[in-house]
Write an enzyme that holds these catalytic residues in place. Structure first.
Site, PDB file in Angstrom:
ATOM      1  N   ASN A 153       1.590   3.627   1.904  1.00  0.00           N
ATOM      2  CA  ASN A 153       2.386   4.061   3.052  1.00  0.00           C
ATOM      3  C   ASN A 153       3.362   2.997   3.540  1.00  0.00           C
ATOM      4  OD1 ASN A 153       0.613   2.237   4.170  1.00  0.00           O
ATOM      5  ND2 ASN A 153      -0.039   3.541   5.856  1.00  0.00           N
ATOM      6  N   LYS A 154       3.521   1.923   2.786  1.00  0.00           N
ATOM      7  CA  LYS A 154       4.368   0.828   3.236  1.00  0.00           C
ATOM      8  C   LYS A 154       5.836   1.047   2.843  1.00  0.00           C
ATOM      9  CE  LYS A 154       1.109  -1.702   5.106  1.00  0.00           C
ATOM     10  NZ  LYS A 154      -0.063  -0.821   5.015  1.00  0.00           N
ATOM     11  N   ASN A 155       6.731   0.224   3.392  1.00  0.00           N
ATOM     12  CA  ASN A 155       8.167   0.343   3.077  1.00  0.00           C
ATOM     13  C   ASN A 155       8.436   0.061   1.606  1.00  0.00           C
ATOM     14  OD1 ASN A 155       7.904   0.129   5.967  1.00  0.00           O
ATOM     15  ND2 ASN A 155      10.114  -0.182   6.056  1.00  0.00           N
ATOM     16  N   ILE A 156       7.646  -0.806   0.999  1.00  0.00           N
ATOM     17  CA  ILE A 156       7.596  -0.950  -0.451  1.00  0.00           C
ATOM     18  C   ILE A 156       6.219  -0.441  -0.861  1.00  0.00           C
ATOM     19  CG2 ILE A 156       7.501  -2.573  -2.392  1.00  0.00           C
ATOM     20  CD1 ILE A 156       9.418  -4.375  -0.895  1.00  0.00           C
ATOM     21  N   PHE A 165       0.839  -1.191   0.000  1.00  0.00           N
ATOM     22  CA  PHE A 165       0.000   0.000   0.000  1.00  0.00           C
ATOM     23  C   PHE A 165       0.884   1.254   0.000  1.00  0.00           C
ATOM     24  CE2 PHE A 165      -2.892   2.988   2.382  1.00  0.00           C
ATOM     25  CZ  PHE A 165      -3.832   3.115   1.370  1.00  0.00           C
TER      26      PHE A 165
END
Length: 375
Positions: A183-186, A181
């Site tokens: 806002n994720k690190n990926i 998503f």
């Protein structure tokens, strides 16, 4: 609007060029970019991980339950401090959510002892989440699942790049689910990965992802097959080539991005460790390498969280809550057990801004404003 945002995507010309390449190819559904992303993610995780890119992390969780044969009337032990997707997918297949509490006010990971207490003859699976990118106690949890012959599902929405004593998170479970998503690190906007080390489960998941069809659309487009069979009922949980192209770039940048997060979090620690009305979970963490997905703090009872949030907002600082108590949601109120420690955290937790492009000066702005309300 914001002096300091909660999150900003870590994109540069590499992501833009990757999208242009897909658009120029004339094909947006699953193709070479997706296959490359799956292969790269498999190598990144190691330990024989087989990876299938999917439309989002919730789809990956749903597929996990379906592939493992969880059905109506079964019980699934789920984490009490998590995004509601874990409970929703369990509920949607007719299984019962049995919430397990967190370990302590310092360790917000699901408590293996509470998991064991909640096991009944109807329990078929344990689902865990590695909150904020800090590993659960996988040694105890995997031993429990083996002892009681239970399936294990890892919700790895927070975890890319994190490990448990050197082993990548997402490689311990029967099936694991990653989220990409925004806002994720990926971050690819919407996207996910479902992972298993077992060939039979991989084949079930592959069919579930795309209508149970024996031949992918791209093979028919390329003229490699004239028709197809439907092996089993399936869904459309496919990712698209643009998201996979973004994922490849983000995966390549992940190690550097996580190192930046670590340095920023360490500065938060330096500024907030001595603030008596704030505590920070996982300060003595020793189960492996985190990836510092978010920056959660716990406010003391002397502070009104709503007032702090509004005051920070008025100062131009965006904050969030990870997460509201599951027991408070209309859909689950009175339908799930109490988990006192997690419910306390849900009432007092505050998430501060964190992203790879953030500066030390911006952290100081956040901390200076927060400390004003903590004195």
């Amino acid at each position: 609007m914001w002096r300091v945002q909660l999150h900003k995507i870590d994109y540069d010309e590499r992501e833009y060029n990757a999208v242009k390449e897909v658009l120029n190819s004339g094909w947006l559904a699953i193709s070479e970019k997706t296959h490359s992303f799956e292969s790269a993610f498999s190598q990144f995780l190691g330990h024989g991980a087989n990876c299938l890119a999917v439309s989002n992390g919730t789809a990956a969780l749903h597929m996990a339950l379906l592939a493992l044969g969880i059905k109506e009337g079964d019980e699934v032990i789920t984490p009490s401090l998590t995004f509601i997707a874990d409970q929703n997918v369990t509920n949607m297949i007719g299984a019962k959510n049995v919430l397990a509490d967190i370990t302590s006010m310092d360790d917000w990971s699901v408590d293996p002892d509470d998991i064991e207490v909640k096991i009944t003859p109807k329990t078929k699976a344990v689902m865990i989440v590695h909150y904020a990118g800090f590993a659960c106690d996988m040694e105890k949890i995997t031993a429990l699942c083996k002892k009681y012959d239970l399936f294990l599902i890892e919700d790895c929405a927070h975890t890319p790049g994190a490990d448990f004593n050197g082993r990548a998170l997402g490689t311990f479970a029967d099936v694991s689910a990653f989220s990409f998503f925004a806002n994720k690190n990926i971050a690819v906007g919407e996207g996910g990965m479902v992972v298993t080390r077992y060939e039979k489960l991989y084949e079930k998941l592959r069919l579930l992802r795309s209508h149970g069809m024996s031949v992918p659309s791209f093979d028919r487009f390329k003229g490699r097959a004239a028709s197809y069979d439907v092996i089993q009922p399936g869904l459309n949980y496919r990712i698209n080539e643009i998201s996979s192209a973004l994922g490849l770039v983000q995966l390549d940048k992940l190690k550097e991005s996580n190192e930046k997060r670590k340095k920023l979090v360490e500065h938060y620690y330096k500024r907030l460790d001595d603030v008596s009305s704030v505590s920070i979970p996982y300060r003595n963490f020793s189960r492996g390498k985190p990836n510092y997905h978010i920056m959660p703090i716990l406010l003391s009872e002397s502070l009104d969280r709503a007032v702090v949030i509004e005051s920070m907002k008025n100062a131009g600082i965006q904050t969030s809550i990870h997460y509201p108590a599951i027991q408070k949601f209309s859909a689950y109120n009175g339908k799930v057990c109490s988990t006192p420690k997690a419910e306390y955290v849900c009432t007092h937790e505050l998430t501060l801004p964190l992203y790879p492009g953030m500066t030390i000066n911006e952290i100081d702005i956040v901390c200076d404003e927060l400390i004003k309300y903590c004195i």
